[in-house]
Design a protein around this motif. Structure first.
Motif, PDB file in Angstrom:
ATOM      1  N   ASP A 133       0.813  -1.221   0.000  1.00  0.00           N
ATOM      2  CA  ASP A 133       0.000   0.000   0.000  1.00  0.00           C
ATOM      3  C   ASP A 133       0.845   1.271   0.000  1.00  0.00           C
ATOM      4  N   GLU A 134       2.019   1.194   0.622  1.00  0.00           N
ATOM      5  CA  GLU A 134       2.857   2.395   0.698  1.00  0.00           C
ATOM      6  C   GLU A 134       4.320   1.981   0.866  1.00  0.00           C
ATOM      7  N   VAL A 135       5.200   2.743   0.222  1.00  0.00           N
ATOM      8  CA  VAL A 135       6.638   2.563   0.393  1.00  0.00           C
ATOM      9  C   VAL A 135       7.142   3.689   1.280  1.00  0.00           C
ATOM     10  N   PHE A 136       7.844   3.328   2.340  1.00  0.00           N
ATOM     11  CA  PHE A 136       8.401   4.328   3.249  1.00  0.00           C
ATOM     12  C   PHE A 136       9.900   4.409   3.003  1.00  0.00           C
ATOM     13  N   ALA A 137      10.336   5.493   2.394  1.00  0.00           N
ATOM     14  CA  ALA A 137      11.758   5.699   2.117  1.00  0.00           C
ATOM     15  C   ALA A 137      12.398   6.335   3.348  1.00  0.00           C
ATOM     16  N   GLU A 138      13.051   5.513   4.143  1.00  0.00           N
ATOM     17  CA  GLU A 138      13.532   6.000   5.436  1.00  0.00           C
ATOM     18  C   GLU A 138      14.778   6.857   5.313  1.00  0.00           C
ATOM     19  N   PHE A 139      14.884   7.816   6.213  1.00  0.00           N
ATOM     20  CA  PHE A 139      16.047   8.697   6.291  1.00  0.00           C
ATOM     21  C   PHE A 139      17.240   7.962   6.868  1.00  0.00           C
ATOM     22  N   CYS A 140      17.014   7.234   7.946  1.00  0.00           N
ATOM     23  CA  CYS A 140      18.060   6.413   8.543  1.00  0.00           C
ATOM     24  C   CYS A 140      17.437   5.495   9.590  1.00  0.00           C
ATOM     25  N   VAL A 141      18.262   4.636  10.173  1.00  0.00           N
ATOM     26  CA  VAL A 141      17.788   3.678  11.166  1.00  0.00           C
ATOM     27  C   VAL A 141      17.161   4.389  12.369  1.00  0.00           C
ATOM     28  N   THR A 142      17.741   5.498  12.788  1.00  0.00           N
ATOM     29  CA  THR A 142      17.229   6.220  13.965  1.00  0.00           C
ATOM     30  C   THR A 142      15.827   6.733  13.718  1.00  0.00           C
ATOM     31  N   GLN A 143      15.563   7.249  12.524  1.00  0.00           N
ATOM     32  CA  GLN A 143      14.207   7.676  12.192  1.00  0.00           C
ATOM     33  C   GLN A 143      13.230   6.510  12.301  1.00  0.00           C
ATOM     34  N   ARG A 144      13.638   5.358  11.722  1.00  0.00           N
ATOM     35  CA  ARG A 144      12.764   4.192  11.751  1.00  0.00           C
ATOM     36  C   ARG A 144      12.485   3.751  13.182  1.00  0.00           C
ATOM     37  N   GLN A 145      13.528   3.682  14.010  1.00  0.00           N
ATOM     38  CA  GLN A 145      13.337   3.237  15.392  1.00  0.00           C
ATOM     39  C   GLN A 145      12.461   4.208  16.172  1.00  0.00           C
ATOM     40  N   THR A 146      12.625   5.502  15.923  1.00  0.00           N
ATOM     41  CA  THR A 146      11.769   6.498  16.573  1.00  0.00           C
ATOM     42  C   THR A 146      10.313   6.266  16.214  1.00  0.00           C
ATOM     43  N   LEU A 147      10.065   5.996  14.940  1.00  0.00           N
ATOM     44  CA  LEU A 147       8.704   5.745  14.479  1.00  0.00           C
ATOM     45  C   LEU A 147       8.143   4.458  15.079  1.00  0.00           C
ATOM     46  N   LEU A 148       8.911   3.376  15.053  1.00  0.00           N
ATOM     47  CA  LEU A 148       8.402   2.092  15.529  1.00  0.00           C
ATOM     48  C   LEU A 148       8.129   2.106  17.028  1.00  0.00           C
ATOM     49  N   LYS A 149       8.939   2.865  17.760  1.00  0.00           N
ATOM     50  CA  LYS A 149       8.746   2.916  19.211  1.00  0.00           C
ATOM     51  C   LYS A 149       7.455   3.616  19.626  1.00  0.00           C
TER      52      LYS A 149
END
Length: 356
Positions: free
Chosen positions: A97-113
């Motif tokens: 449904d959507e592709v999330f082009a992440e900035f970096c691992v820290t951004q992803r972890q912030t979002l998932l938390k």
């Protein structure tokens, strides 16, 4: 500390901490975005995250997981996390449904938390979860619990099976339970770009340089092989990849290295008579394109023999692995490789000619 060293130190710290601050900010902005997604769906759709951010061959190999997830979560909103450079490989996938082009691992972890996602499937382990600017490694608890790491992962199956295991989609050391043939989703713009190249009607695609030196075959032998191909077969030879280290001036050799996007490279491979290359990203494109493959492989680190491929390449229905057990790719003799390739070409090119 000298003034120069002082400036270097604080310049480094400035870039590092502004990067980290930006990553956290982008993480919370993404959280707001997915809150809106939930609001637009009335909270009726689960948010499912799939994390396979690199490398492009791995992303292609993991494609069957997208279709498998759609059967598991038919009414959910599936988001695939990927590095921006590889976004096009996933963006046209109808199972996503959507592709999330992440900035970096820290951004992803912030979002998932934040807990915004109802389900997270992480198809990687710590070496893929690294940001060199933030200087952090993030482990995948499932991979850690199953003891899957960079040193032993091929003991757990091919790449698709390893990713499905690290994503907690299948039991440990089990086979993939659905269609395991990877697919590509190319667009008209990719075909138009390749049309504009004016490639010859018949050609062989080669890929001669991977992103990991232990997988490579010496460039002198590639040059010798390509000269032999051009001399003995009525086909041009098209080289693809990021860069070439070959010095070939013979008519019929076309160097497209560094000139194509990944989907455009896939389209060139799709049009080829066959693909000859290394265990690398383009070989996974060839597998997904349905083109017959001749793959030069050798022992790799802790793995004297291994098979990274799923689908028809993995079963060697549409590919031949050129290797000698326990011998690294760089040590494969030229005559051995030539004989293996000749056996394939003499059969396939004659058959293709008879059909045309």
């Amino acid at each position: 500390m000298t003034p120069t060293r002082f400036v270097q130190l604080w310049t480094h710290r400035y870039h590092k901490y502004t990067h980290i601050l930006k990553a956290h900010g982008l993480g919370y902005m993404a959280w707001l975005h997915f809150q809106l997604v939930k609001w637009r769906t009335g909270g009726k759709k689960k948010l499912v995250a799939v994390i396979r951010t690199e490398h492009f061959g791995d992303i292609v190999t993991a494609e069957p997981i997208s279709r498998y997830l759609r059967t598991l979560y038919p009414d959910s909103y599936i988001v695939w996390f990927v590095k921006p450079a590889f976004r096009e490989l996933v963006s046209a996938n109808p199972s996503i449904d959507e592709v999330f082009a992440e900035f970096c691992v820290t951004q992803r972890q912030t979002l998932l938390k934040t807990g915004i996602f109802d389900q997270v499937h992480e198809l990687q382990f710590s070496n893929n979860n690294h940001c060199p600017v933030c200087q952090v490694f993030v482990d995948n608890p499932v991979a850690v619990g199953r003891h899957i790491n960079i040193h032993n992962y091929f003991n757990y199956g091919n790449l698709l099976e390893v990713f499905a295991q690290t994503g907690d989609l299948i039991p440990e050391r089990s086979t993939f339970p659905a269609d395991d043939q990877p697919r590509l989703y190319l667009l008209d713009k990719h075909r138009s770009r390749v049309n504009a190249l004016g490639l010859p009607e018949r050609f062989i695609v080669v890929h001669c340089r991977s992103n990991y030196a232990p997988k490579d075959w010496p460039h002198e032998r590639w040059e010798q092989l390509i000269d032999w191909l051009l001399l003995h077969y009525e086909c041009s030879v098209v080289e693809v990849g990021l860069s070439s280290n070959l010095e070939i001036t013979a008519p019929g050799y076309i160097n497209l290295c560094g000139k194509l996007s990944i989907p455009e490279t896939a389209e060139v491979i799709r049009r080829a008579e066959l693909f000859a290359g290394l265990d690398s990203g383009p070989s996974h494109l060839a597998n997904a394109s349905g083109v017959f493959g001749i793959i030069l492989m050798g022992s790799l680190n802790e793995f004297p023999t291994y098979n990274p491929y799923c689908g028809s390449y993995g079963r060697q229905e549409n590919a031949v692995f050129v290797r000698q057990p326990g011998v690294p790719c760089a040590a494969l003799p030229f005559e051995f490789v030539k004989e293996k390739i000749a056996a394939v070409l003499d059969n396939r090119l004659v058959n293709n000619t008879s059909r045309s």
